[in-house]
Scaffold this motif. Structure first.
Motif, PDB file in Angstrom:
ATOM      1  N   SER A 114      23.254 -30.336 -66.272  1.00 54.79           N
ATOM      2  CA  SER A 114      22.177 -29.845 -65.728  1.00 54.79           C
ATOM      3  C   SER A 114      21.737 -28.606 -66.818  1.00 54.79           C
ATOM      4  CB  SER A 114      22.192 -29.276 -64.220  1.00 54.79           C
ATOM      5  OG  SER A 114      21.073 -28.504 -63.897  1.00 54.79           O
ATOM      6  N   GLY A 115      20.303 -28.553 -66.960  1.00 53.42           N
ATOM      7  CA  GLY A 115      19.857 -27.412 -67.830  1.00 53.42           C
ATOM      8  C   GLY A 115      18.346 -27.414 -67.864  1.00 53.42           C
ATOM      9  N   PRO A 116      17.928 -26.494 -68.790  1.00 56.95           N
ATOM     10  CA  PRO A 116      16.414 -26.123 -68.633  1.00 56.95           C
ATOM     11  C   PRO A 116      15.751 -27.240 -69.360  1.00 56.95           C
ATOM     12  CG  PRO A 116      17.413 -24.722 -70.319  1.00 56.95           C
ATOM     13  CD  PRO A 116      18.473 -25.544 -69.497  1.00 56.95           C
ATOM     14  N   PRO A 117      14.477 -27.516 -69.418  1.00 52.32           N
ATOM     15  CA  PRO A 117      13.582 -28.464 -70.048  1.00 52.32           C
ATOM     16  C   PRO A 117      13.399 -27.913 -71.603  1.00 52.32           C
ATOM     17  CG  PRO A 117      12.398 -27.212 -68.697  1.00 52.32           C
ATOM     18  CD  PRO A 117      13.670 -26.763 -68.260  1.00 52.32           C
ATOM     19  N   LYS A 118      12.886 -28.739 -72.486  1.00 58.95           N
ATOM     20  CA  LYS A 118      12.755 -28.218 -73.945  1.00 58.95           C
ATOM     21  C   LYS A 118      11.640 -27.295 -73.973  1.00 58.95           C
ATOM     22  CE  LYS A 118      15.196 -32.047 -75.954  1.00 58.95           C
ATOM     23  NZ  LYS A 118      15.020 -33.070 -77.088  1.00 58.95           N
ATOM     24  N   SER A 119      10.666 -27.299 -73.001  1.00 58.52           N
ATOM     25  CA  SER A 119       9.205 -26.292 -73.202  1.00 58.52           C
ATOM     26  C   SER A 119       8.828 -26.090 -71.701  1.00 58.52           C
ATOM     27  CB  SER A 119       8.354 -26.888 -74.042  1.00 58.52           C
ATOM     28  OG  SER A 119       7.694 -28.194 -73.323  1.00 58.52           O
ATOM     29  N   SER A 120       8.201 -24.995 -71.456  1.00 62.47           N
ATOM     30  CA  SER A 120       7.692 -24.615 -70.416  1.00 62.47           C
ATOM     31  C   SER A 120       6.667 -25.540 -69.643  1.00 62.47           C
ATOM     32  CB  SER A 120       7.017 -23.201 -70.390  1.00 62.47           C
ATOM     33  OG  SER A 120       5.843 -23.413 -71.140  1.00 62.47           O
ATOM     34  N   ILE A 154      11.847 -33.162 -57.136  1.00 62.54           N
ATOM     35  CA  ILE A 154      12.832 -31.988 -56.973  1.00 62.54           C
ATOM     36  C   ILE A 154      12.104 -30.851 -57.672  1.00 62.54           C
ATOM     37  CG2 ILE A 154      15.434 -31.216 -57.200  1.00 62.54           C
ATOM     38  CD1 ILE A 154      16.008 -34.223 -57.125  1.00 62.54           C
ATOM     39  N   PHE A 155      12.113 -29.697 -57.040  1.00 59.40           N
ATOM     40  CA  PHE A 155      11.478 -28.519 -57.618  1.00 59.40           C
ATOM     41  C   PHE A 155      10.185 -28.731 -58.023  1.00 59.40           C
ATOM     42  CE2 PHE A 155      16.032 -27.769 -59.743  1.00 59.40           C
ATOM     43  CZ  PHE A 155      16.495 -27.601 -58.502  1.00 59.40           C
ATOM     44  N   GLY A 156       9.384 -29.660 -57.574  1.00 60.58           N
ATOM     45  CA  GLY A 156       7.915 -29.805 -57.763  1.00 60.58           C
ATOM     46  C   GLY A 156       7.775 -30.178 -59.299  1.00 60.58           C
ATOM     47  N   ALA A 157       6.651 -29.934 -59.876  1.00 60.83           N
ATOM     48  CA  ALA A 157       6.378 -30.548 -61.101  1.00 60.83           C
ATOM     49  C   ALA A 157       7.013 -29.949 -62.562  1.00 60.83           C
ATOM     50  CB  ALA A 157       4.734 -30.297 -61.314  1.00 60.83           C
ATOM     51  N   VAL A 158       7.328 -28.519 -62.220  1.00 60.41           N
ATOM     52  CA  VAL A 158       7.497 -27.697 -63.408  1.00 60.41           C
ATOM     53  C   VAL A 158       8.871 -26.767 -62.641  1.00 60.41           C
ATOM     54  CG1 VAL A 158       7.091 -25.909 -64.761  1.00 60.41           C
ATOM     55  CG2 VAL A 158       5.535 -27.478 -64.463  1.00 60.41           C
ATOM     56  N   LEU A 159      10.054 -26.719 -63.270  1.00 57.48           N
ATOM     57  CA  LEU A 159      10.844 -25.815 -62.874  1.00 57.48           C
ATOM     58  C   LEU A 159      10.676 -24.451 -62.360  1.00 57.48           C
ATOM     59  CD1 LEU A 159      14.045 -26.383 -63.129  1.00 57.48           C
ATOM     60  CD2 LEU A 159      14.257 -24.787 -65.085  1.00 57.48           C
ATOM     61  N   PRO A 160      10.958 -23.879 -61.384  1.00 59.06           N
ATOM     62  CA  PRO A 160      10.437 -22.716 -60.659  1.00 59.06           C
ATOM     63  C   PRO A 160      10.989 -21.617 -61.502  1.00 59.06           C
ATOM     64  CG  PRO A 160      11.418 -24.098 -59.041  1.00 59.06           C
ATOM     65  CD  PRO A 160      11.925 -24.634 -60.218  1.00 59.06           C
ATOM     66  N   ARG A 161      10.457 -20.290 -61.376  1.00 56.28           N
ATOM     67  CA  ARG A 161      10.870 -19.201 -62.301  1.00 56.28           C
ATOM     68  C   ARG A 161      12.226 -18.850 -61.740  1.00 56.28           C
ATOM     69  NH1 ARG A 161      11.456 -16.253 -66.297  1.00 56.28           N
ATOM     70  NH2 ARG A 161      11.821 -14.066 -65.794  1.00 56.28           N
ATOM     71  N   LYS A 162      12.605 -19.092 -60.637  1.00 62.87           N
ATOM     72  CA  LYS A 162      14.090 -18.383 -60.381  1.00 62.87           C
ATOM     73  C   LYS A 162      15.292 -19.317 -60.957  1.00 62.87           C
ATOM     74  CE  LYS A 162      17.155 -17.835 -56.429  1.00 62.87           C
ATOM     75  NZ  LYS A 162      17.451 -17.727 -54.817  1.00 62.87           N
ATOM     76  N   PRO A 174      16.147 -23.987 -74.192  1.00 64.48           N
ATOM     77  CA  PRO A 174      15.428 -25.257 -74.055  1.00 64.48           C
ATOM     78  C   PRO A 174      15.907 -26.139 -74.935  1.00 64.48           C
ATOM     79  CG  PRO A 174      13.877 -23.557 -74.070  1.00 64.48           C
ATOM     80  CD  PRO A 174      15.376 -22.784 -74.571  1.00 64.48           C
ATOM     81  N   GLY A 175      16.670 -27.254 -74.346  1.00 66.68           N
ATOM     82  CA  GLY A 175      17.144 -28.504 -75.003  1.00 66.68           C
ATOM     83  C   GLY A 175      18.555 -28.281 -75.468  1.00 66.68           C
ATOM     84  N   ASP A 176      19.585 -27.335 -74.869  1.00 68.15           N
ATOM     85  CA  ASP A 176      20.691 -27.311 -74.985  1.00 68.15           C
ATOM     86  C   ASP A 176      21.471 -28.332 -74.334  1.00 68.15           C
ATOM     87  OD1 ASP A 176      20.680 -26.476 -72.270  1.00 68.15           O
ATOM     88  OD2 ASP A 176      21.574 -24.399 -72.454  1.00 68.15           O
ATOM     89  N   THR A 177      20.924 -29.163 -73.465  1.00 68.85           N
ATOM     90  CA  THR A 177      21.772 -30.078 -72.825  1.00 68.85           C
ATOM     91  C   THR A 177      22.056 -31.421 -74.056  1.00 68.85           C
ATOM     92  OG1 THR A 177      19.623 -31.308 -72.051  1.00 68.85           O
ATOM     93  CG2 THR A 177      21.040 -30.005 -70.621  1.00 68.85           C
TER      94      THR A 177
END
Length: 382
Positions: A114-120, A154-162, A174-177
């Motif tokens: 699990s990790g953040p997407p590459k861009s917002s 899951i989480f809607g369309a874009v990762l929530p701010r939290k 971003p992209g560390d996965t």
């Protein structure tokens, strides 16, 4: 005719915090449950990793694993899963290596991606189209008796701010996965003594060297985690309790990429299930109240809330949109008396072809949670 061996059952614990309970009380409940699970015959006690959730105290699984191992004697203890981007490989090797040195042949280390997407603007991890949309896949299906629900967002369309804040605080980028495979190879190398820097230097990670735990890879989709588990010949943790829509595809992907290794000659799958058992069906469904509210906190991006009491859950109902968001989780939870749940889990095992089942149970009262595991163990024949 010899009796066939009983399929092992294991425990996945998030250390849930109930309404009116402190995190310390939740963590002490985890230790008490581990002792009870060992006595009941469960094979493993695995700890999840969650951050910034008021309803979950399991944010430091490596520390908690040491406490669980100290409180028990024989049950295997581990993580499901250690989220690699939250640590450096050496940190993981040293932490788990310390536990493995003190508790030899009892540690499991599960890897998660699990990790953040590459861009917002990119979709959040594991986002799938909402059921009924033009992009949605098939509707709910029943395959070999097992409900495989339509995908839910899951989480809607874009990762929530939290969750973006969580990543920032943990030093994610971003992209560390993309480093997932290399990180796993590095961690294994620290334990086996095969790690080399990019300049060819040998590194000894004391006390990890020679104290290897059992390595696992966990995944929710037919994606990189499933393929890598097969490629490396490691056992695979399939996720039915959180992402039931993708469980069959993820297991098929793992098996199609499996290559025998020193650790494993044939594919080995443990599949997770959300379970709540009570002496009778009516009581089980009463104790199950509040689950949809708890899941909705996660699915909506706000984070897990303190788990409501059955009475408190009745005071606020989810609206139709919120109920639809968590319908797959509610519909695939095994709730009932011991025989009903046992039969449902047998169906899950058969449909997946799993060698082991991973049981996660949440209830408002820790005593009800412990009783659920005990009743299931007896019905299963542990």
């Amino acid at each position: 005719m010899p009796t066939p061996p009983i399929t092992p059952l294991s425990v996945l614990d998030l250390s849930p915090v109930s309404s009116g309970q402190t995190p310390g009380e939740a963590l002490r409940s985890t230790l008490a449950l581990a002792v009870a699970a060992e006595a009941a015959g469960y094979s493993r006690y695995w700890l999840a990793e969650h951050h910034l959730n008021t309803g979950v105290a399991g944010s430091a699984p490596h520390i908690l694993a040491g406490l669980v191992a100290s409180a028990t004697r024989t049950i295997r203890v581990g993580t499901a899963a250690t989220l690699l981007g939250n640590y450096r490989p050496l940190q993981i090797a040293e932490s788990i290596g310390t536990l493995a040195a003190v508790f030899p042949d009892r540690l499991d280390l599960g890897f998660g991606r699990s990790g953040p997407p590459k861009s917002s603007g990119e979709p959040a991890p594991r986002v799938v189209p909402p059921a009924g949309s033009a992009e949605a896949g098939p509707a709910d299906r029943v395959i070999d008796g097992l409900l495989v629900p339509a995908p839910r967002p899951i989480f809607g369309a874009v990762l929530p701010r939290k969750f973006r804040l969580q990543g920032e605080l943990l030093g994610r980028f971003p992209g560390d996965t993309d480093n997932f495979e290399n990180d796993i190879q590095d961690i294994i190398g620290f334990f086996t003594g095969d790690y080399r820097t990019k300049h060819g230097e040998e590194v000894t990670a004391t006390p990890a060297l020679g104290q290897a735990p059992q390595f696992w890879i966990h995944g929710s989709t037919a994606g990189p985690s499933a393929r890598l588990a097969g490629k490396l010949g490691l056992p695979f943790g399939a996720n039915y309790h959180v992402a039931p829509a993708g469980v069959l595809d993820s297991v098929a992907e793992y098996r199609s990429h499996f290559k025998p290794s020193a650790a494993l000659q044939e594919p080995y799958v443990i599949v997770s299930a959300d379970v709540l058992v009570a002496p009778d069906e009516r009581q089980a469904h009463r104790l199950a109240r509040g689950y949809e509210h708890w899941v909705h906190g996660i699915r909506s991006g706000h984070g897990a809330i303190p788990y409501p009491s059955p009475e408190g859950a009745l005071e606020v109902s989810l609206d139709a949109e919120a109920a639809e968001l968590v319908k797959d989780r509610v519909d695939t939870r095994f709730v009932g008396d011991p025989h009903q749940v046992r039969d449902g889990l047998r169906t899950l095992q058969r449909a997946i072809g799993a060698q082991e089942l991973l049981i996660t149970t949440i209830a408002h009262d820790p005593a009800d949670r412990e009783n659920s595991y005990q009743l299931l163990a007896e019905a299963w024949g542990l």
